[in-house]
Scaffold this motif. Structure first.
Motif, PDB file in Angstrom:
ATOM      1  N   THR A  93      44.461  54.849  40.822  1.00  0.00           N
ATOM      2  CA  THR A  93      44.195  53.701  41.676  1.00  0.00           C
ATOM      3  C   THR A  93      44.157  52.432  40.828  1.00  0.00           C
ATOM      4  O   THR A  93      43.459  52.379  39.814  1.00  0.00           O
ATOM      5  N   ARG A  95      43.211  48.491  40.912  1.00  0.00           N
ATOM      6  CA  ARG A  95      42.409  47.534  41.678  1.00  0.00           C
ATOM      7  C   ARG A  95      42.852  46.114  41.313  1.00  0.00           C
ATOM      8  O   ARG A  95      42.782  45.724  40.143  1.00  0.00           O
ATOM      9  N   ALA A  97      42.975  41.825  42.319  1.00  0.00           N
ATOM     10  CA  ALA A  97      42.436  40.665  43.036  1.00  0.00           C
ATOM     11  C   ALA A  97      43.465  39.552  43.001  1.00  0.00           C
ATOM     12  O   ALA A  97      44.102  39.314  41.974  1.00  0.00           O
ATOM     13  N   VAL A 123      47.286  51.263  45.284  1.00  0.00           N
ATOM     14  CA  VAL A 123      46.898  49.894  44.948  1.00  0.00           C
ATOM     15  C   VAL A 123      45.882  49.396  45.979  1.00  0.00           C
ATOM     16  O   VAL A 123      46.120  49.492  47.184  1.00  0.00           O
ATOM     17  N   GLU A 124      44.766  48.887  45.483  1.00  0.00           N
ATOM     18  CA  GLU A 124      43.740  48.311  46.340  1.00  0.00           C
ATOM     19  C   GLU A 124      43.652  46.810  46.056  1.00  0.00           C
ATOM     20  O   GLU A 124      43.718  46.391  44.902  1.00  0.00           O
ATOM     21  N   ASP A 126      41.762  42.917  46.741  1.00  0.00           N
ATOM     22  CA  ASP A 126      40.722  42.007  47.204  1.00  0.00           C
ATOM     23  C   ASP A 126      41.297  40.602  47.154  1.00  0.00           C
ATOM     24  O   ASP A 126      41.954  40.236  46.175  1.00  0.00           O
ATOM     25  N   SER A 141      35.536  45.367  37.618  1.00  0.00           N
ATOM     26  CA  SER A 141      35.693  45.621  39.048  1.00  0.00           C
ATOM     27  C   SER A 141      37.169  45.652  39.439  1.00  0.00           C
ATOM     28  O   SER A 141      37.541  46.282  40.430  1.00  0.00           O
ATOM     29  N   PHE A 142      38.006  44.949  38.664  1.00  0.00           N
ATOM     30  CA  PHE A 142      39.450  44.904  38.908  1.00  0.00           C
ATOM     31  C   PHE A 142      40.193  45.240  37.621  1.00  0.00           C
ATOM     32  O   PHE A 142      39.690  45.029  36.521  1.00  0.00           O
ATOM     33  N   ASP A 143      41.399  45.773  37.796  1.00  0.00           N
ATOM     34  CA  ASP A 143      42.257  46.073  36.652  1.00  0.00           C
ATOM     35  C   ASP A 143      43.233  44.949  36.364  1.00  0.00           C
ATOM     36  O   ASP A 143      43.680  44.781  35.227  1.00  0.00           O
TER      37      ASP A 143
END
Length: 324
Positions: A93, A95, A97, A123-124, A126, A141-143
């Protein structure tokens, strides 16, 4: 042996300054953060924190240890990237933004491309502005994050960040195709000194840049509508309520009802990706960046078709390239 998660807590405390902020970004309670730092003091054998009022400050030993922690965490991410590269498929996964225009204009095509080429990668997303996105990136929190840089407003150089520029996006003036307050004789920016404007908040990079452009043209804009949403700006222009500055990335698909014009000096913004320095070689990062680059290039190519835009004699019209 020093405990790596506790080292990360110490590093976050150096970055953020308070136990409460560390607890917030790491989803701990302040008491749990304090307890972990007390254990780290026992492991290290030296005093790491000094009380200051209701808070704490790092000792010289803690500052030195935080510098080592940053190196250790980066090397661990490099090790994870090497192990992931040894696998036969890109998986896991990712992450991400991003600010709105990229999510709206590019991300759906990126997801389609990755679904076809890397089906084991999830892929997630925000939607966040750049400052908040960097905050999440540094706290893991994000990659990866997507950011934007406006003319004359360079982004600060951030330590241990791997930044890669993705695309150059022209910035355009948008006025309604028809509006009673817009005489046809007004064809340049300086002639719009007394019209209503839609702009981003003044404390944002986009809003600061937009107001500076009007001031450079000799007037203070009458900002009647304040919103961070460029689609809302385009809608307010289309319905005859405002003028606005619209990025080409949005304008290419939002041009109905808009008269789009080149701005003095043909300004553009730079869209970029950023990851933590040890993460750049991870297969998921490489795959996502490659899909972004491919999609951005295809989008630029679309501007050369009948559905695209062209700047010619100061006007932006359909049919060919946005390049000046």
């Amino acid at each position: 042996m020093l405990n790596v998660p506790r080292l990360r807590i110490l590093l976050e405390l150096q970055r953020r300054g308070t136990l409460a902020e560390v607890a917030r970004v790491m989803s701990y309670t302040p008491s749990a953060v304090s307890q972990q730092l007390s254990l780290l003091e026992k492991e290290s054998g030296v005093r790491l924190l000094e009380p200051v009022g209701r808070g704490v400050t790092l000792t010289d030993a803690a500052i030195g240890l935080a510098a080592h922690a940053e190196i250790v965490l980066r090397q661990l991410e490099e090790a994870e990237a090497d192990l992931a590269s040894a696998q036969s498929a890109v998986q896991g996964t990712l992450r991400v933004a991003s600010f709105q225009t990229v999510v709206f204009a590019i991300v759906p095509a990126v997801l389609d491309l990755l679904a076809a080429e890397e089906p084991s990668l999830t892929v997630e997303f925000d939607q966040l502005q750049v400052v908040a996105a960097y905050d999440g990136l540094l706290s893991h929190s994000f990659d990866l994050i997507l950011g934007e840089e406006y003319p004359g407003m360079p982004e600060p150089v951030r330590a241990n960040i791997d930044r890669a520029d993705l695309a150059v996006d022209p910035l355009l003036l948008a006025v309604p195709s028809e509006a009673a307050w817009l005489p046809s004789a007004r064809t340049d920016l300086a002639g719009l000194f007394d019209v209503p404007w839609a702009m981003d908040p003044p404390d944002s990079a986009t809003g600061t840049w937009a107001r500076s452009v009007c001031r450079a043209a000799g007037f203070e804009p009458r900002v009647r509508f304040v919103s961070p949403d460029p689609l809302m700006h385009a809608h307010l222009v289309r319905t005859g309520h405002a003028a606005a500055f619209i990025p080409a990335l949005i304008a290419a698909n939002q041009s109905d009802g808009l008269d789009l014009r080149a701005l003095p000096g043909r300004p553009d913004r730079t869209i970029y990706t950023a990851v933590r320095a040890g993460r750049g070689g991870h297969p998921a990062i490489r795959a996502f960046r490659a899909a972004l680059a491919s999609t951005a290039a295809a989008r630029t190519s679309e501007w050369n078709t009948a559905d695209g835009l062209r700047i010619q004699n100061g006007l932006v019209t359909p049919e060919t390239s946005l390049a000046p």
